[in-house]
Design an enzyme around this catalytic site. Structure first.
Site, short mmCIF file in Angstrom:
data_model
loop_
_atom_site.label_atom_id
_atom_site.label_comp_id
_atom_site.label_asym_id
_atom_site.label_seq_id
_atom_site.Cartn_x
_atom_site.Cartn_y
_atom_site.Cartn_z
N ASP A 14 103.81 23.10 55.12
CA ASP A 14 102.98 22.41 54.10
C ASP A 14 103.36 20.96 54.05
OD1 ASP A 14 101.98 25.06 53.99
OD2 ASP A 14 103.16 25.47 52.38
N GLU A 202 91.99 25.69 52.81
CA GLU A 202 93.02 25.50 51.88
C GLU A 202 93.84 24.21 51.96
OE1 GLU A 202 95.28 28.88 52.90
OE2 GLU A 202 95.76 28.23 54.64
C1 6LW Z 1 100.05 27.44 51.52
C2 6LW Z 1 98.64 27.26 52.36
C3 6LW Z 1 99.61 27.70 53.51
O1 6LW Z 1 99.72 27.39 50.13
O2 6LW Z 1 100.06 28.76 53.68
O3 6LW Z 1 99.51 26.93 55.73
C4 6LW Z 1 100.49 28.77 52.12
N1 6LW Z 1 99.01 27.01 54.65
O4 6LW Z 1 98.02 26.18 52.45
C5 6LW Z 1 102.07 28.74 51.94
O5 6LW Z 1 102.50 27.85 52.64
#
Ligand code: 6LW
Length: 537
Positions: A14, A202
């Protein structure tokens, strides 16, 4: 754009990056580990140095009772009005959405202001020309949402509103794909239902470019289906229109050696143009299914065509040669680079008069939520990690941890006559032990791993190959040993166990982190010297 990829190998998911006065600063997620959110610095986006952490005090994030894989999810780093800002969601029995500030990126960082109205993950922070602060975040099943906040108090200044549901949004026929009315509560439209959003929109980030605002997101979940998509609007509040060419980056359905590519952030590249940082994994084995190091940070270039970004596929180019690090155990623990589980290394370790690291065990092993363990990221698949251990007054050794349920290690106890060494492997509620007796005196314990070739002819099925090794009667405090110097009966090595690393990989452990190599004590007082990490590309 880069001759090295990953730019931050090992557990560094991230990534979020900011450019301030020609210097880049990047933060990554740390989940249950402290200190949390490493801050890396670079002049060229390629060579990075760890300069500090945002969360150096447990109270800033409140993860003491947060179960794995909770804790620090996906921070965003930005700079505004002369101050660095990091906003993050700290998940499951923790502080929730918190914004931290600092005058200098190395810290100290503030205690943090909570923003209770943000009930999702992956918050982003952006400001408009009037100085209004927008927090844009993801709620599972509801897409990307946004509100305006007072960053001094954490108070929401608007109701949360739906912003974009990602590329999977099925617009009613005849209707424009994304109109404000179809996406906002304010206009009386119903909140989005899980079926109307793409899978797991996300990791949003909001940017201004000229007169336009861009909303970059991840989709498809953080596994093999992961992608990066983008939308464009005329204001930070939208409406946002998805790019017809989405996704702008993905490795899904490819045979690329880097998979799960997603969760990206954009930044101006050195010398012009745009760069993108993203997470990815490097699976190994015959079916390329298991990634022992977890999610790492990669870099690629972005070109703009007709007002939309196009990212180049990520190319894996590990730093060549051997990296040898003799970890200086005499460094004050706050500056050592060690990480620990739900507590800071300084809470559980001390340094003795001879500069050796000392841990005290309390009768529990790495299954404990608060283990006596300090670690560092494994950053190469081909590597060895070793320490000379004095276990006359206790039981302890070295280990690799993914979670309370997934770890392995080798430890020792010296009763003055004989040293008993025990290799242990724990996975999903099963544990197994292997034992051997060695001469009394310091014992050198090693964990070695090597990648499997992926060569179909060799049929190396599974994950990386791991050995748990011990060699007895090593004088403690002696100069660092090299494998070739271990001669004679006393120093003969015993390989206690050989493991298939597929069971300690990102895909199997569901821990969100990666492999963390470290020192641990089960009982009594255990002292560590000559702690050495050797990694090979
Ligand atoms: C994070 C989400 C994700 O909150 O995995 O790859 C989760 N993305 O955006 C935890 O890293």
């Amino acid at each position: 754009m880069t001759s090295v990829n990953p730019i931050l190998p090992g557990f560094n998911p991230d990534p979020s990056v900011v450019l301030v006065d020609d210097v880049y600063y990047l933060v990554t997620s740390t989940f249950e580990y402290l200190p949390g959110m490493p801050v890396y610095r670079s002049d060229d986006l390629e060579d990075w140095t760890l300069i500090g952490h945002v969360a150096t005090r447990e109270e800033q994030i409140g993860i003491r009772h947060s179960p794995t894989p909770g804790g620090v999810f996906a921070p965003t780093i930005r700079f505004h009005d002369g101050r660095f800002h990091v906003i993050v969601s700290v998940m499951f029995n923790a502080r929730g959405c918190v914004v931290f500030t600092a005058d200098r990126p190395e810290g100290p960082w503030s205690d943090g202001v909570q923003i209770p109205a943000v009930d999702g993950i992956d918050p982003d922070l952006a400001w408009d020309d009037e100085g209004n602060a927008y927090v844009t975040y993801a709620v599972m099943g509801q897409g990307i949402r946004q509100l305006r906040v007072d960053l001094e108090t954490g108070e929401a200044l608007t109701e949360p509103r739906a912003l974009w549901s990602g590329t999977g949004h099925a617009a009613p026929s005849g209707a424009p794909p994304h109109t404000p009315g179809s996406l906002t509560h304010a206009d009386g439209a119903p909140p989005q239902t899980p079926g109307s959003a793409s899978h797991a929109p996300e990791g949003p980030h909001l940017y201004r470019r000229g007169d336009d605002w861009y909303l970059l997101i991840a989709e498809g979940g953080t596994e093999r289906g992961h992608t990066v998509a983008i939308a464009r609007g005329t204001s930070p509040e939208g409406p946002f229109e998805g790019f017809a060419g989405n996704p702008i980056l993905t490795a899904r359905s490819t045979s690329s050696p880097v998979q799960n590519v997603g969760h990206a952030d954009l930044v101006d590249a050195p010398g012009g143009g745009t760069a993108l940082v993203a997470l990815g994994v490097r699976p190994c084995g015959f079916t390329r299914s298991f990634s022992p190091l977890g999610r790492e940070t990669f870099l690629t270039r972005v070109d703009w065509v007709d007002g939309w970004p196009q990212a180049e596929p990520i190319v894996v180019e590990p730093r060549a040669g051997e990296e040898v690090e003799v970890l200086d155990t005499a460094v004050p623990l706050e500056q050592s680079g060690w990480i620990a589980v739900r507590q800071t290394p300084a809470e559980i370790a001390t340094v003795d008069g001879e500069g050796r690291l000392v841990l005290t065990g309390h009768g529990t092993d790495l299954a404990d939520p608060l283990p006596s363990f300090v670690g560092r990221r494994q950053s190469h698949i081909d590597m060895s990690f070793s320490a000379v251990v004095d276990a006359v007054a206790g039981v302890g050794g070295i280990a690799a941890r993914h979670s309370e349920q997934h770890w392995f290690g080798v430890d020792a106890h010296d009763d003055g006559a004989v040293t008993t060494v025990t290799a242990r492997a724990a996975l999903a509620g099963f544990t197994h032990e292997w034992r051997a007796k060695l001469p009394s005196g310091g014992v050198k314990l090693s964990i070695r791993s090597r990648g499997t070739s992926g060569d179909l002819g060799k049929l190396e099925v599974g994950g990386d190959r791991i050995q748990l090794v011990a060699a007895g009667a090593i004088p403690t405090g002696a100069p660092p040993q090299t494998p070739g110097s271990l001669t004679g009966a006393d120093h003969a090595e015993v390989v206690l166990a050989e493991l298939d690393g597929r069971y300690w990989a990102y895909e199997t452990t569901e821990s969100f982190t990666g492999r963390v190599l470290g020192l641990y004590a089960i009982d009594g007082v255990v002292t560590f010297a000559d702690v050495t990490y050797r990694g090979r590309a």
